[in-house]
Design a protein around this motif. Sequence first.
Motif, PDB file in Angstrom:
ATOM      1  N   PHE A  72       1.034  -1.488  -0.235  1.00 60.59           N
ATOM      2  CA  PHE A  72       0.235  -0.220  -0.299  1.00 60.59           C
ATOM      3  C   PHE A  72       0.954   1.453  -0.059  1.00 60.59           C
ATOM      4  O   PHE A  72       0.745   2.521  -0.848  1.00 60.59           O
ATOM      5  CB  PHE A  72      -0.701  -0.114   1.497  1.00 60.59           C
ATOM      6  CG  PHE A  72      -1.507   1.249   1.468  1.00 60.59           C
ATOM      7  CD1 PHE A  72      -2.573   1.417   0.706  1.00 60.59           C
ATOM      8  CD2 PHE A  72      -1.249   1.900   2.557  1.00 60.59           C
ATOM      9  CE1 PHE A  72      -3.464   2.828   0.523  1.00 60.59           C
ATOM     10  CE2 PHE A  72      -1.431   2.895   2.838  1.00 60.59           C
ATOM     11  CZ  PHE A  72      -3.031   3.681   2.187  1.00 60.59           C
ATOM     12  N   TRP A  73       1.538   1.451   1.423  1.00 61.60           N
ATOM     13  CA  TRP A  73       2.375   2.770   0.971  1.00 61.60           C
ATOM     14  C   TRP A  73       3.436   2.308  -0.110  1.00 61.60           C
ATOM     15  O   TRP A  73       4.070   3.346  -1.263  1.00 61.60           O
ATOM     16  CB  TRP A  73       4.055   2.532   2.571  1.00 61.60           C
ATOM     17  CG  TRP A  73       3.216   3.067   3.577  1.00 61.60           C
ATOM     18  CD1 TRP A  73       2.321   1.995   4.462  1.00 61.60           C
ATOM     19  CD2 TRP A  73       2.111   4.112   3.897  1.00 61.60           C
ATOM     20  NE1 TRP A  73       1.241   2.383   6.047  1.00 61.60           N
ATOM     21  CE2 TRP A  73       1.090   3.821   4.998  1.00 61.60           C
ATOM     22  CE3 TRP A  73       1.377   5.560   3.280  1.00 61.60           C
ATOM     23  CZ2 TRP A  73       0.243   4.939   5.492  1.00 61.60           C
ATOM     24  CZ3 TRP A  73       1.256   6.254   3.850  1.00 61.60           C
ATOM     25  CH2 TRP A  73       0.338   6.223   5.088  1.00 61.60           C
ATOM     26  N   ILE A  74       4.250   1.485  -1.095  1.00 58.30           N
ATOM     27  CA  ILE A  74       5.199   1.901  -2.170  1.00 58.30           C
ATOM     28  C   ILE A  74       4.285   2.432  -3.614  1.00 58.30           C
ATOM     29  O   ILE A  74       4.362   3.069  -3.943  1.00 58.30           O
ATOM     30  CB  ILE A  74       5.690   0.494  -2.408  1.00 58.30           C
ATOM     31  CG1 ILE A  74       7.102   0.170  -1.321  1.00 58.30           C
ATOM     32  CG2 ILE A  74       6.059   1.084  -3.564  1.00 58.30           C
ATOM     33  CD1 ILE A  74       7.659  -1.299  -1.329  1.00 58.30           C
ATOM     34  N   GLY A  75       2.833   1.528  -2.763  1.00 57.67           N
ATOM     35  CA  GLY A  75       2.050   2.512  -4.225  1.00 57.67           C
ATOM     36  C   GLY A  75       1.415   3.389  -4.500  1.00 57.67           C
ATOM     37  O   GLY A  75       1.205   4.674  -5.306  1.00 57.67           O
ATOM     38  N   ALA A  77       3.251   5.922  -2.739  1.00 57.86           N
ATOM     39  CA  ALA A  77       4.681   6.654  -3.079  1.00 57.86           C
ATOM     40  C   ALA A  77       4.347   6.619  -4.623  1.00 57.86           C
ATOM     41  O   ALA A  77       4.941   7.635  -5.386  1.00 57.86           O
ATOM     42  CB  ALA A  77       5.825   6.474  -2.873  1.00 57.86           C
ATOM     43  N   ALA A  78       4.456   5.880  -5.389  1.00 55.54           N
ATOM     44  CA  ALA A  78       4.496   6.008  -6.902  1.00 55.54           C
ATOM     45  C   ALA A  78       3.132   6.577  -7.171  1.00 55.54           C
ATOM     46  O   ALA A  78       3.579   7.308  -8.350  1.00 55.54           O
ATOM     47  CB  ALA A  78       4.091   4.268  -7.395  1.00 55.54           C
ATOM     48  N   ILE A  79       2.051   6.436  -6.866  1.00 59.05           N
ATOM     49  CA  ILE A  79       1.153   7.294  -7.308  1.00 59.05           C
ATOM     50  C   ILE A  79       0.893   8.887  -6.911  1.00 59.05           C
ATOM     51  O   ILE A  79       1.052   9.762  -8.128  1.00 59.05           O
ATOM     52  CB  ILE A  79      -0.388   6.915  -6.787  1.00 59.05           C
ATOM     53  CG1 ILE A  79      -0.427   5.691  -7.084  1.00 59.05           C
ATOM     54  CG2 ILE A  79      -1.361   8.234  -6.717  1.00 59.05           C
ATOM     55  CD1 ILE A  79      -2.165   4.704  -6.484  1.00 59.05           C
ATOM     56  N   ILE A  80       1.398   9.001  -6.136  1.00 58.24           N
ATOM     57  CA  ILE A  80       2.092  10.420  -5.550  1.00 58.24           C
ATOM     58  C   ILE A  80       2.923  11.196  -6.266  1.00 58.24           C
ATOM     59  O   ILE A  80       3.234  11.910  -7.232  1.00 58.24           O
ATOM     60  CB  ILE A  80       2.310  10.423  -4.114  1.00 58.24           C
ATOM     61  CG1 ILE A  80       1.044  10.779  -3.045  1.00 58.24           C
ATOM     62  CG2 ILE A  80       3.077  11.905  -4.050  1.00 58.24           C
ATOM     63  CD1 ILE A  80       0.967  10.936  -1.510  1.00 58.24           C
ATOM     64  N   GLY A  81       4.455  10.126  -6.253  1.00 56.03           N
ATOM     65  CA  GLY A  81       5.710  10.813  -7.720  1.00 56.03           C
ATOM     66  C   GLY A  81       5.087  10.701  -8.579  1.00 56.03           C
ATOM     67  O   GLY A  81       4.831  11.776  -9.626  1.00 56.03           O
ATOM     68  N   TYR A  82       4.338   9.675  -9.632  1.00 56.22           N
ATOM     69  CA  TYR A  82       3.717   9.812 -11.010  1.00 56.22           C
ATOM     70  C   TYR A  82       2.120  11.872 -11.270  1.00 56.22           C
ATOM     71  O   TYR A  82       2.507  12.061 -12.258  1.00 56.22           O
ATOM     72  CB  TYR A  82       2.582   8.778 -10.686  1.00 56.22           C
ATOM     73  CG  TYR A  82       2.091   8.866 -12.332  1.00 56.22           C
ATOM     74  CD1 TYR A  82       2.835   9.057 -13.312  1.00 56.22           C
ATOM     75  CD2 TYR A  82       0.297   9.554 -12.234  1.00 56.22           C
ATOM     76  CE1 TYR A  82       2.151   9.040 -14.673  1.00 56.22           C
ATOM     77  CE2 TYR A  82      -0.399   9.866 -13.614  1.00 56.22           C
ATOM     78  CZ  TYR A  82       0.476   8.989 -14.613  1.00 56.22           C
ATOM     79  OH  TYR A  82      -0.039   9.701 -15.754  1.00 56.22           O
ATOM     80  N   LEU A  83       2.520  11.822  -9.807  1.00 59.16           N
ATOM     81  CA  LEU A  83       1.026  12.619  -9.548  1.00 59.16           C
ATOM     82  C   LEU A  83       2.089  14.067  -9.576  1.00 59.16           C
ATOM     83  O   LEU A  83       1.568  15.210 -10.416  1.00 59.16           O
ATOM     84  CB  LEU A  83       0.271  12.837  -8.833  1.00 59.16           C
ATOM     85  CG  LEU A  83      -0.831  11.455  -9.313  1.00 59.16           C
ATOM     86  CD1 LEU A  83      -1.456  11.922  -7.902  1.00 59.16           C
ATOM     87  CD2 LEU A  83      -1.583  12.250 -10.847  1.00 59.16           C
ATOM     88  N   ALA A  84       3.409  14.079  -8.943  1.00 60.44           N
ATOM     89  CA  ALA A  84       4.020  15.287  -8.714  1.00 60.44           C
ATOM     90  C   ALA A  84       5.039  15.647 -10.342  1.00 60.44           C
ATOM     91  O   ALA A  84       4.862  16.933  -9.884  1.00 60.44           O
ATOM     92  CB  ALA A  84       5.047  15.094  -8.041  1.00 60.44           C
ATOM     93  N   ILE A  85       5.169  14.656 -10.700  1.00 60.34           N
ATOM     94  CA  ILE A  85       5.684  14.743 -12.572  1.00 60.34           C
ATOM     95  C   ILE A  85       4.943  15.334 -13.765  1.00 60.34           C
ATOM     96  O   ILE A  85       5.844  16.189 -14.274  1.00 60.34           O
ATOM     97  CB  ILE A  85       6.536  13.378 -12.504  1.00 60.34           C
ATOM     98  CG1 ILE A  85       7.728  12.706 -11.315  1.00 60.34           C
ATOM     99  CG2 ILE A  85       7.220  13.612 -14.301  1.00 60.34           C
ATOM    100  CD1 ILE A  85       8.372  11.640 -11.685  1.00 60.34           C
TER     101      ILE A  85
END
Length: 88
Positions: A72-75, A77-85
């Motif tokens: 859950f936490w890795i997912g 973080a990946a979603i937040i990273g994708y949205l930030a980029i």
Amino acid sequence: MNLEEENRRKRAKATLSKMESLEFFILPFITPRARHKSLDDFSESQLDRFKKHGYDTKLKQANQLIIFGIIFWIGLAAIIGYLAIKFS
């Protein structure tokens, strides 16, 4: 069947409470693993207690929740990273 055997059987089948489940799911990174020791005394003592007193179902559920929590936490973080980029 005596009382001790009956209690042992009940402990083996007992499940995690909602609060215990949340603790293992929300904070999986501070739960100790075999390869390294964490400073988290709560989850370490809980897992040791489950092993010592024969809470087999609780131990299995706790280990599953730790894995699901990490995923859950890795997912997240990946979603937040994708949205930030994407929106930067």
